[in-house]
Write a protein that holds these residues in place. Structure first.
Motif, PDB file in Angstrom:
ATOM      1  N   GLN A   1       0.843  -1.189   0.000  1.00 40.91           N
ATOM      2  CA  GLN A   1       0.000   0.000   0.000  1.00 40.91           C
ATOM      3  C   GLN A   1       0.883   1.245   0.000  1.00 40.91           C
ATOM      4  O   GLN A   1       1.964   1.245   0.572  1.00 40.91           O
ATOM      5  CB  GLN A   1      -0.924   0.021   1.213  1.00 40.91           C
ATOM      6  N   TYR A   2       0.424   2.295  -0.657  1.00 43.21           N
ATOM      7  CA  TYR A   2       1.135   3.559  -0.879  1.00 43.21           C
ATOM      8  C   TYR A   2       2.197   3.451  -1.975  1.00 43.21           C
ATOM      9  O   TYR A   2       2.765   4.459  -2.377  1.00 43.21           O
ATOM     10  CB  TYR A   2       1.796   4.091   0.400  1.00 43.21           C
ATOM     11  N   ILE A   3       2.446   2.239  -2.480  1.00 48.57           N
ATOM     12  CA  ILE A   3       3.484   2.044  -3.495  1.00 48.57           C
ATOM     13  C   ILE A   3       2.921   1.434  -4.775  1.00 48.57           C
ATOM     14  O   ILE A   3       3.303   1.822  -5.878  1.00 48.57           O
ATOM     15  CB  ILE A   3       4.611   1.138  -2.949  1.00 48.57           C
ATOM     16  N   ASN A   4       2.006   0.483  -4.643  1.00 48.24           N
ATOM     17  CA  ASN A   4       1.542  -0.305  -5.784  1.00 48.24           C
ATOM     18  C   ASN A   4       0.027  -0.194  -5.967  1.00 48.24           C
ATOM     19  O   ASN A   4      -0.731  -0.173  -5.007  1.00 48.24           O
ATOM     20  CB  ASN A   4       1.920  -1.775  -5.574  1.00 48.24           C
ATOM     21  N   SER A   5      -0.387  -0.141  -7.235  1.00 42.62           N
ATOM     22  CA  SER A   5      -1.804  -0.236  -7.579  1.00 42.62           C
ATOM     23  C   SER A   5      -1.970  -1.354  -8.596  1.00 42.62           C
ATOM     24  O   SER A   5      -1.272  -1.373  -9.615  1.00 42.62           O
ATOM     25  CB  SER A   5      -2.310   1.081  -8.170  1.00 42.62           C
ATOM     26  N   THR A   6      -2.868  -2.290  -8.317  1.00 45.48           N
ATOM     27  CA  THR A   6      -3.123  -3.396  -9.236  1.00 45.48           C
ATOM     28  C   THR A   6      -4.622  -3.523  -9.453  1.00 45.48           C
ATOM     29  O   THR A   6      -5.388  -3.598  -8.495  1.00 45.48           O
ATOM     30  CB  THR A   6      -2.563  -4.720  -8.697  1.00 45.48           C
ATOM     31  N   ILE A   7      -5.050  -3.547 -10.717  1.00 51.51           N
ATOM     32  CA  ILE A   7      -6.463  -3.539 -11.087  1.00 51.51           C
ATOM     33  C   ILE A   7      -6.772  -4.748 -11.972  1.00 51.51           C
ATOM     34  O   ILE A   7      -6.036  -5.049 -12.910  1.00 51.51           O
ATOM     35  CB  ILE A   7      -6.816  -2.249 -11.870  1.00 51.51           C
ATOM     36  N   TRP A   8      -7.884  -5.417 -11.686  1.00 50.23           N
ATOM     37  CA  TRP A   8      -8.309  -6.566 -12.492  1.00 50.23           C
ATOM     38  C   TRP A   8      -8.818  -6.134 -13.872  1.00 50.23           C
ATOM     39  O   TRP A   8      -9.509  -5.132 -13.995  1.00 50.23           O
ATOM     40  CB  TRP A   8      -9.444  -7.310 -11.808  1.00 50.23           C
ATOM     41  N   PHE A   9      -8.506  -6.934 -14.895  1.00 49.75           N
ATOM     42  CA  PHE A   9      -9.164  -6.871 -16.197  1.00 49.75           C
ATOM     43  C   PHE A   9      -9.897  -8.196 -16.411  1.00 49.75           C
ATOM     44  O   PHE A   9      -9.753  -9.124 -15.617  1.00 49.75           O
ATOM     45  CB  PHE A   9      -8.143  -6.605 -17.304  1.00 49.75           C
ATOM     46  N   ASN A  10     -10.690  -8.305 -17.488  1.00 46.55           N
ATOM     47  CA  ASN A  10     -11.680  -9.381 -17.488  1.00 46.55           C
ATOM     48  C   ASN A  10     -11.425 -10.583 -18.380  1.00 46.55           C
ATOM     49  O   ASN A  10     -12.280 -11.445 -18.465  1.00 46.55           O
ATOM     50  CB  ASN A  10     -13.066  -8.818 -17.823  1.00 46.55           C
ATOM     51  N   GLU A  11     -10.296 -10.674 -19.061  1.00 47.21           N
ATOM     52  CA  GLU A  11     -10.102 -11.836 -19.921  1.00 47.21           C
ATOM     53  C   GLU A  11      -9.171 -12.872 -19.309  1.00 47.21           C
ATOM     54  O   GLU A  11      -8.155 -12.535 -18.714  1.00 47.21           O
ATOM     55  CB  GLU A  11      -9.529 -11.432 -21.292  1.00 47.21           C
ATOM     56  N   ASN A  12      -9.541 -14.142 -19.470  1.00 43.56           N
ATOM     57  CA  ASN A  12      -8.631 -15.226 -19.132  1.00 43.56           C
ATOM     58  C   ASN A  12      -7.541 -15.316 -20.186  1.00 43.56           C
ATOM     59  O   ASN A  12      -7.715 -14.894 -21.323  1.00 43.56           O
ATOM     60  CB  ASN A  12      -9.374 -16.567 -19.091  1.00 43.56           C
ATOM     61  N   THR A  13      -6.428 -15.888 -19.827  1.00 46.76           N
ATOM     62  CA  THR A  13      -5.373 -16.167 -20.793  1.00 46.76           C
ATOM     63  C   THR A  13      -5.368 -17.657 -21.086  1.00 46.76           C
ATOM     64  O   THR A  13      -6.036 -18.448 -20.427  1.00 46.76           O
ATOM     65  CB  THR A  13      -3.996 -15.762 -20.240  1.00 46.76           C
ATOM     66  N   ASN A  14      -4.599 -18.052 -22.063  1.00 45.40           N
ATOM     67  CA  ASN A  14      -4.512 -19.470 -22.410  1.00 45.40           C
ATOM     68  C   ASN A  14      -3.914 -20.303 -21.287  1.00 45.40           C
ATOM     69  O   ASN A  14      -4.099 -21.512 -21.227  1.00 45.40           O
ATOM     70  CB  ASN A  14      -3.671 -19.644 -23.680  1.00 45.40           C
ATOM     71  N   GLN A  15      -3.189 -19.648 -20.385  1.00 49.80           N
ATOM     72  CA  GLN A  15      -2.565 -20.371 -19.280  1.00 49.80           C
ATOM     73  C   GLN A  15      -3.497 -20.506 -18.080  1.00 49.80           C
ATOM     74  O   GLN A  15      -3.104 -20.993 -17.033  1.00 49.80           O
ATOM     75  CB  GLN A  15      -1.280 -19.653 -18.836  1.00 49.80           C
ATOM     76  N   GLY A  16      -4.747 -20.058 -18.225  1.00 52.67           N
ATOM     77  CA  GLY A  16      -5.679 -20.153 -17.115  1.00 52.67           C
ATOM     78  C   GLY A  16      -5.509 -19.046 -16.103  1.00 52.67           C
ATOM     79  O   GLY A  16      -6.059 -19.103 -15.007  1.00 52.67           O
ATOM     80  N   SER A  17      -4.745 -18.026 -16.452  1.00 59.93           N
ATOM     81  CA  SER A  17      -4.546 -16.898 -15.555  1.00 59.93           C
ATOM     82  C   SER A  17      -5.513 -15.791 -15.936  1.00 59.93           C
ATOM     83  O   SER A  17      -6.486 -16.015 -16.641  1.00 59.93           O
ATOM     84  CB  SER A  17      -3.093 -16.427 -15.627  1.00 59.93           C
TER      85      SER A  17
END
Length: 208
Positions: free
Chosen positions: A150-166
């Motif tokens: 917190q105070y250093i990093n921002s991470t936001i979800w997007f909505n597509e799966n990848t071929n690796q299941g991630s």
């Protein structure tokens, strides 16, 4: 038919027809309300889309406040597990797609990543301008049982799966490096992480 009975029958129909509009707002409004809990969010138009200009703070079973502190949820929003991200946004809103990433990428290329940052929130960063209006905050993330950055990093979800299941997501460390923004996956690791959510929609306004 009894008048009272007719009203009783029609009321659920009326309510169901308006639920989808409840989070829409009047033209020129700069906020939208989540009808599920009454929370208000600022909105901003970027590249033909309307974006939440704050992290989602709707409580779900698997979501967390940073360090389990409810006050931090109010300031920074919640962190969500992968299995809940597709149902977290209010009706009529959705997660941004990989195509929507191009909108943010263009802003970064033209104005620098500082155009996305909300001032006075990032550690060791005094150049945040938020000229885009997105007001990105360093809400950190949760990895397994540990809250981080917190105070250093921002991470936001997007909505597509990848071929690796991630799953795609973007994060930034808030520094002034040549390439401080990343749009990628963590393969299997993504299933034990919780990130923030920014909801988007094509039309945030009620018909005139």
């Amino acid at each position: 038919m009894n008048k009272n009975r007719l009203v009783a029958l029609l009321t659920p129909i009326f309510l169901s027809s308006t639920i989808g509009l409840a989070q829409k707002v009047q033209k020129d409004s700069q906020t939208t309300v989540d009808p599920r809990d009454g929370q208000s969010y600022p909105i901003v138009q970027l590249g033909g889309l309307y974006w939440f200009a704050a992290n989602l703070n709707f409580e779900t079973q698997g979501s967390d406040c940073y360090e389990d502190d409810l006050i931090k949820c109010g300031d920074w929003g919640r962190l969500y597990p992968l299995e809940e991200i597709h149902t977290a946004c209010p009706e009529g809103w959705r997660l941004p797609s990989t195509e929507d990433w191009d909108i943010l990428k263009e802003i970064i290329e033209e104005n620098g990543v500082q155009a996305l940052y909300k001032p006075d929130h990032w550690k060791n960063n005094e150049e945040a301008s938020n000229s885009s209006g997105l007001s990105l905050v360093p809400s950190g993330f949760k990895h397994k049982r540990k809250f981080q950055l917190q105070y250093i990093n921002s991470t936001i979800w997007f909505n597509e799966n990848t071929n690796q299941g991630s799953h795609w997501h973007f994060h930034t460390d808030g520094n002034n490096n040549a390439d401080p923004f990343y749009f990628h996956t963590h393969d299997g690791e993504v299933f034990v992480r919780k990130f923030a959510i920014r909801c988007v929609c094509e039309n945030a306004y009620l018909p005139e």
